[in-house]
Design a protein around this motif. Structure first.
Motif, PDB file in Angstrom:
ATOM      1  N   VAL A  81       0.896  -1.065   0.030  1.00 15.03           N
ATOM      2  CA  VAL A  81       0.112   0.059  -0.083  1.00 15.03           C
ATOM      3  C   VAL A  81       0.935   1.286  -0.066  1.00 15.03           C
ATOM      4  N   PHE A  84      -3.614   5.064   1.225  1.00 22.06           N
ATOM      5  CA  PHE A  84      -4.945   4.758   1.361  1.00 22.06           C
ATOM      6  C   PHE A  84      -6.116   5.753   1.652  1.00 22.06           C
ATOM      7  N   VAL A  88      -9.540   4.527  -0.270  1.00 25.86           N
ATOM      8  CA  VAL A  88      -9.360   2.982   0.225  1.00 25.86           C
ATOM      9  C   VAL A  88      -9.820   2.893   1.453  1.00 25.86           C
TER      10      VAL A  88
END
Length: 404
Positions: A81, A84, A88
């Motif tokens: 990742v 985020f 997200v």
């Protein structure tokens, strides 16, 4: 190895986006299977879209479903990742853990420990929020986008997940870009386990060594914003005028344009495409990295190193870590215009020093910031988090199945 890379794009492109694409390409070049799952704030425009994004910032069910579908179809060995926030959401960490896929996250900014993400607001470095689970004072100061509501959203998200243990239990490795940034995160409200935090810098392609004999101008490349030290740079230029070329755009553009009108030695070039920037860099006497916030890294610094260009940098944040004073560049005290002007004059009047620093800059690049060096570090990190998962699966798999 199968790697799923997840990233949330902001409306304005930034360095995180560059790293996201570069690392994916690097892994593919080495034969790994890579899938990219991206979300974009550009898609959030209408009031209902903004409301949905705001309500989902703590845990976004729609994003969770997308992440789960991608993991089930692609079956990655690891999820990486990059960002985020906000679409997200931390849902990505919960879904990956449920499906028993290890997670790595790059810490491109300081959002997990301060809602400003930069540790810079009210025109100065601010670190009082680092140790607070819920930095309520930041809401009153509107440190994120000058909005109490948006700041509160970040405080709620990061704070709640601190209480839930998300950062300690759902992320296998956090990647800090410099040792200094790692120390800051290590001694913060995240309360990470020692093995969770590792240092892995960014990288750049080999841009080729610049001209042996350089022109007598210095180059600034970056956003025209207060935290980038533009005011200090312009004051230094006014104190001891030198040839200066400024590339970039931002809210301080008018200030830069006004300075250029009064100082003919300075030239404002506005936004320039990458090839033009590299050409300017390769001919310059040095790069001035005047940023006055705790940058987590400094991509233009290692790009300068790649071209054999020395860097004059404010001694703070990523620049302090990347630039070694008297080795591959020079430091000056952040905000000290007279000292910056002095360092510029030093390189102008000591050509042998400038040449020596340039050679060492290239050596720094070759030793630490090449794609190959970065690939070795990145794969080692992936293997370290994948190994325990494979061992766990092997331990719980019937022996009869293993013999088939």
């Amino acid at each position: 190895m199968r790697i799923l890379i997840v990233h949330n794009f902001y409306k304005q492109a930034g360095g995180e986006d560059t790293v996201f694409h570069a690392e994916a390409a690097l892994l593919e070049q080495h034969g790994h299977q890579v899938e990219k799952l991206s979300f974009s704030n550009i898609e959030v425009n209408s009031l209902p879209e903004k409301l949905e994004a705001a309500l989902g910032v703590v845990y976004n069910p729609r994003s969770a479903r997308q992440v789960e579908q991608k993991i089930l179809s692609f079956r990655p060995d690891v999820v990486h990742v990059h960002n985020f926030f906000p679409l997200v959401s931390p849902a990505v960490f919960y879904v990956a853990r449920k499906l028993q896929v290890p997670v790595v996250m790059t810490l491109h900014n300081y959002r997990l420990v301060c809602p400003s993400a930069l540790l810079y607001y009210k025109d100065k470095v601010q670190t009082e929020n680092i140790h607070k689970t819920f930095p309520i004072g930041a809401i009153r100061q509107k440190v994120y986008r000058d909005s109490a509501v948006q700041t509160a959203s970040v405080v709620l998200t990061t704070g709640l997940h601190k209480l839930l243990g998300t950062w300690q239990q759902k992320v296998d490795r956090f990647l800090a870009l410099t040792p200094g940034a790692a120390d800051l995160f290590r001694n913060s409200s995240l309360k990470l386990r020692p093995e969770q935090l590792v240092v892995k810098p960014n990288f750049t392609e080999d841009l080729g060594i610049g001209a042996t004999v350089r022109e007598d101008y210095f180059l600034y490349v970056g956003r025209l914003t207060p935290e980038k030290g533009l005011e200090t740079l312009l004051q230094a230029h006014a104190l001891q005028p030198f040839r200066l070329r400024i590339v970039g755009d931002g809210p301080l553009r008018e200030r830069v344009e006004a300075h250029v009108k009064q100082h003919p030695e300075a030239e404002y070039l506005g936004f320039q495409a990458r090839p033009q920037v590299l050409e300017l860099l390769k001919k310059s006497k040095g790069l001035i990295f005047s940023s006055e916030w705790l940058e987590t890294f400094g991509m233009t610094i290692i790009e300068a190193f790649s071209t054999g260009t020395p860097v004059i940098a404010a001694k703070i944040g990523g620049a302090e870590q990347l630039v070694e004073h008297g080795v591959n560049g020079l430091h000056y005290t952040p905000g000290n215009a007279a000292e910056l002007a002095e360092k510029v004059q030093q390189l102008l009047t000591e050509p042998d020093l400038a040449a020596t620093l340039g050679i060492a800059a290239r050596q720094s690049y070759e030793a630490r910031y090449t794609p190959e060096a970065n690939y070795q570090m990145l794969v080692a990190i992936y293997e370290a988090v994948i190994g325990p998962v494979k061992q766990k699966h092997a331990a719980t798999t019937p022996q009869a199945f293993l013999k088939v």
